[in-house]
Design an enzyme around this catalytic site. Structure first.
Site, PDB file in Angstrom:
ATOM      1  N   SER A 139      16.948  57.702  35.898  1.00 26.66           N
ATOM      2  CA  SER A 139      17.418  57.181  37.176  1.00 26.66           C
ATOM      3  C   SER A 139      18.142  58.303  37.907  1.00 26.66           C
ATOM      4  O   SER A 139      19.149  58.820  37.423  1.00 26.66           O
ATOM      5  CB  SER A 139      18.371  56.000  36.940  1.00 26.66           C
ATOM      6  OG  SER A 139      18.933  55.573  38.155  1.00 26.66           O
ATOM      7  N   LYS A 165      12.873  57.090  38.517  1.00 26.91           N
ATOM      8  CA  LYS A 165      13.439  56.096  39.443  1.00 26.91           C
ATOM      9  C   LYS A 165      14.361  56.844  40.377  1.00 26.91           C
ATOM     10  O   LYS A 165      15.198  57.625  39.939  1.00 26.91           O
ATOM     11  CB  LYS A 165      14.200  55.040  38.642  1.00 26.91           C
ATOM     12  CG  LYS A 165      15.270  54.254  39.392  1.00 26.91           C
ATOM     13  CD  LYS A 165      15.695  53.043  38.568  1.00 26.91           C
ATOM     14  CE  LYS A 165      17.172  52.726  38.721  1.00 26.91           C
ATOM     15  NZ  LYS A 165      17.588  51.608  37.832  1.00 26.91           N
ATOM     16  N   LYS A 167      17.158  56.509  43.497  1.00 27.10           N
ATOM     17  CA  LYS A 167      18.021  55.629  44.273  1.00 27.10           C
ATOM     18  C   LYS A 167      17.743  55.886  45.746  1.00 27.10           C
ATOM     19  O   LYS A 167      17.571  57.047  46.165  1.00 27.10           O
ATOM     20  CB  LYS A 167      19.488  55.941  43.963  1.00 27.10           C
ATOM     21  CG  LYS A 167      19.883  55.635  42.529  1.00 27.10           C
ATOM     22  CD  LYS A 167      20.080  54.154  42.329  1.00 27.10           C
ATOM     23  CE  LYS A 167      20.742  53.874  40.991  1.00 27.10           C
ATOM     24  NZ  LYS A 167      20.895  52.431  40.757  1.00 27.10           N
ATOM     25  N   ASP A 192      15.205  52.222  43.623  1.00 28.52           N
ATOM     26  CA  ASP A 192      16.254  51.223  43.410  1.00 28.52           C
ATOM     27  C   ASP A 192      17.193  51.295  44.603  1.00 28.52           C
ATOM     28  O   ASP A 192      17.806  52.329  44.860  1.00 28.52           O
ATOM     29  CB  ASP A 192      17.018  51.524  42.111  1.00 28.52           C
ATOM     30  CG  ASP A 192      18.059  50.453  41.775  1.00 28.52           C
ATOM     31  OD1 ASP A 192      18.213  49.489  42.554  1.00 28.52           O
ATOM     32  OD2 ASP A 192      18.719  50.592  40.724  1.00 28.52           O
ATOM     33  N   GLU A 217      13.321  48.064  43.111  1.00 25.69           N
ATOM     34  CA  GLU A 217      14.394  47.345  42.416  1.00 25.69           C
ATOM     35  C   GLU A 217      15.470  46.886  43.393  1.00 25.69           C
ATOM     36  O   GLU A 217      15.981  47.681  44.181  1.00 25.69           O
ATOM     37  CB  GLU A 217      14.985  48.276  41.346  1.00 25.69           C
ATOM     38  CG  GLU A 217      16.017  47.631  40.438  1.00 25.69           C
ATOM     39  CD  GLU A 217      16.466  48.588  39.312  1.00 25.69           C
ATOM     40  OE1 GLU A 217      15.703  49.509  38.963  1.00 25.69           O
ATOM     41  OE2 GLU A 217      17.579  48.409  38.804  1.00 25.69           O
ATOM     42  N   ASP A 242      17.632  43.196  39.451  1.00 27.33           N
ATOM     43  CA  ASP A 242      18.661  43.749  38.574  1.00 27.33           C
ATOM     44  C   ASP A 242      19.933  42.915  38.791  1.00 27.33           C
ATOM     45  O   ASP A 242      20.182  41.943  38.068  1.00 27.33           O
ATOM     46  CB  ASP A 242      18.845  45.239  38.920  1.00 27.33           C
ATOM     47  CG  ASP A 242      20.021  45.904  38.223  1.00 27.33           C
ATOM     48  OD1 ASP A 242      20.748  45.234  37.484  1.00 27.33           O
ATOM     49  OD2 ASP A 242      20.238  47.132  38.420  1.00 27.33           O
ATOM     50  N   LYS A 266      19.838  44.220  31.459  1.00 20.40           N
ATOM     51  CA  LYS A 266      20.958  44.992  30.927  1.00 20.40           C
ATOM     52  C   LYS A 266      21.783  44.008  30.109  1.00 20.40           C
ATOM     53  O   LYS A 266      22.362  43.076  30.685  1.00 20.40           O
ATOM     54  CB  LYS A 266      21.816  45.560  32.065  1.00 20.40           C
ATOM     55  CG  LYS A 266      21.079  46.522  32.989  1.00 20.40           C
ATOM     56  CD  LYS A 266      21.937  46.945  34.166  1.00 20.40           C
ATOM     57  CE  LYS A 266      21.160  47.892  35.085  1.00 20.40           C
ATOM     58  NZ  LYS A 266      21.912  48.194  36.332  1.00 20.40           N
ATOM     59  N   GLY A 294      20.311  50.534  32.626  1.00 23.81           N
ATOM     60  CA  GLY A 294      21.492  51.201  32.090  1.00 23.81           C
ATOM     61  C   GLY A 294      22.632  51.122  33.083  1.00 23.81           C
ATOM     62  O   GLY A 294      22.436  50.786  34.254  1.00 23.81           O
TER      63      GLY A 294
HETATM   64  O1  OSB Z   1      21.297  49.805  39.559  1.00 27.78           O
HETATM   65  O2  OSB Z   1      20.377  50.302  37.710  1.00 27.78           O
HETATM   66  C1  OSB Z   1      21.340  50.386  38.484  1.00 27.78           C
HETATM   67  C2  OSB Z   1      23.894  52.877  37.148  1.00 27.78           C
HETATM   68  C3  OSB Z   1      25.053  52.180  37.376  1.00 27.78           C
HETATM   69  C4  OSB Z   1      25.012  50.959  37.988  1.00 27.78           C
HETATM   70  C5  OSB Z   1      23.793  50.411  38.366  1.00 27.78           C
HETATM   71  C6  OSB Z   1      22.619  51.094  38.108  1.00 27.78           C
HETATM   72  C7  OSB Z   1      22.673  52.359  37.529  1.00 27.78           C
HETATM   73  C8  OSB Z   1      21.498  53.193  37.300  1.00 27.78           C
HETATM   74  C9  OSB Z   1      21.579  54.264  36.249  1.00 27.78           C
HETATM   75  O3  OSB Z   1      20.483  53.110  37.947  1.00 27.78           O
HETATM   76  C10 OSB Z   1      21.086  53.783  34.933  1.00 27.78           C
HETATM   77  C11 OSB Z   1      21.515  54.705  33.828  1.00 27.78           C
HETATM   78  O4  OSB Z   1      20.990  55.820  33.762  1.00 27.78           O
HETATM   79  O5  OSB Z   1      22.372  54.324  33.005  1.00 27.78           O
HETATM   80 MG    MG Z   2      19.462  48.756  39.603  1.00 33.14          MG
END
Ligand code: OSB
Ligand code: MG
Length: 371
Positions: A139, A165, A167, A192, A217, A242, A266, A294
């Protein structure tokens, strides 16, 4: 197994680089560790995924801390666990307390971890393990500009990550995706948005269809499923939820409404392992793609996510990266590392206790209490 005492510690763990999403930037990892000690002296660990501010969902490390002290830990005083079925009853004890699933998960997962430790069974096997290795994606946070993003993607692909992925947010979205597609072709790619758009942006979101993304996402409201269903009817890209999935009932409602075709699970967001096992079973029964997300976890939460991802219904690479992606030094040793590029081994660990480095961890503790 009998629960003897519960210890809460709040840590501030330095991160190697800030992580930016549409909701804000994370610079240090603010984390609550729950340690359960059993009457026989076994230890179990759980990590709370609530962040320092309520910009992902409403819980924060601070609210979770007080929920654990005032309401959750007292429910488990002298809890007796003989079989895994007893572990499922923790949810019933917590049920009168509304919401607060991140706080609940930290404690529930610590009890599962303690049970694995006391009975010397691999945690993954307790959960329903079907494989010994899992494939993972990365991510990537929002970058200052497209050249920075392209350099990141190139580096992670070279390391072997099986899915990218990125953001996104309004202003850093279509052009960024187009640039990644142009530079790296047909790589498994998804975005995402962490709720950065509204249903009024439907036409804008339709424009992502041309890029053949694996999924989009949580584009809309953090607590919505109705607008997501309306959006899914008008875009070809599968929607993955999510933030709006807190329970197996949320998954059922979302699927019945057509709000998503993919679920990001999660365990730390849905109340723990028992709820996760039910969500996994629901998705398997209904042919819904599932993967493990995560929350920038320390090695403790990372090992728990890996154990869960060993179940057979996880159909797509998750977000669980090696420890080194986030931390110079982790609270576990050895840290989580690739077994081969893009893969993590599901180790036969009877809970994480043997991997936790208590002495090292001490230097990051900012607050502690024993219940
Ligand atoms: O939206 O999936 C998410 C991290 C913190 C809070 C929300 C998210 C995320 C990530 C990173 O996308 C996931 C990771 O590498 O732990
Ligand atoms: Mg997410």
């Amino acid at each position: 197994m009998r629960v003897q005492s519960i210890e809460l510690r709040r840590l501030r763990l330095p991160m190697r680089e800030p992580f930016e999403a549409s909701y804000g930037v994370e610079r240090d990892k603010d984390v609550i560790l729950v340690t359960v000690q059993t009457a026989a002296g076994a230890l179990g660990y759980g990590e709370c995924v609530a962040m320092s501010s309520p910009h992902y969902t409403e819980e924060t490390a601070h609210t979770a801390w007080w929920m654990l002290i005032d309401f959750l830990a007292p429910q488990l005083k002298a809890l007796q666990v003989t079989t895994t079925a007893d572990l499922f009853t923790i949810r019933d004890r917590f049920a009168p307390i509304r919401g607060n699933r991140m706080a609940k998960a930290a404690l529930e997962m610590a009890v599962w971890d303690a049970f694995a430790n006391e009975t010397q069974q691999p945690l993954a096997r307790l959960l329903g393990q079907a494989r010994a290795e899992i494939d993972v994606g990365i991510s990537i946070g929002i970058q200052p500009d497209i050249p920075h993003l392209l350099r990141k993607v190139e580096g992670y692909l070279a390391q072997g990550f099986r899915r990218i992925k990125m953001k996104v947010r309004p202003g850093f979205d279509l052009d960024a995706v187009r640039a990644v597609r142009k530079a790296f072709g047909d790589v498994p790619l998804m975005i995402d948005a962490n709720s950065a758009y509204t249903i009024a942006d439907t036409e804008h979101l339709q424009r992502f269809d041309e890029f053949g993304l694996l999924m989009m996402e949580q584009p809309l409201g953090w607590d919505d499923i109705v607008d997501h269903a309306a959006l899914q009817r008008r875009i070809a890209t599968p929607i993955c939820l999510d933030e709006s999935i807190r329970s197996v009932d949320d998954v059922r409602r979302a699927v019945e409404l057509g709000a998503c075709r993919v679920v990001n699970l999660k365990p730390g967001r849905v109340g723990g392992f028992a709820e996760s096992i039910e969500i996994h079973a629901y998705c398997q029964r209904h042919g819904i793609d599932l993967w493990c997300g995560g929350m920038l976890e320390t090695g403790i939460g990372r090992l728990h996510n890996i154990a869960l991802t060993s179940l057979p219904g996880f159909t797509l690479p998750g977000d669980t990266a090696p420890s080194a992606r986030y931390f110079a030094e982790d609270v576990i040793d050895p840290p989580v590392e690739f077994s081969q590029p893009g893969m993590l081994a599901v180790e036969p660990l009877p809970g994480v206790a043997s991997r936790v480095r208590e002495r090292r961890l001490d230097k990051w503790v900012v607050e502690a209490t024993r219940l």
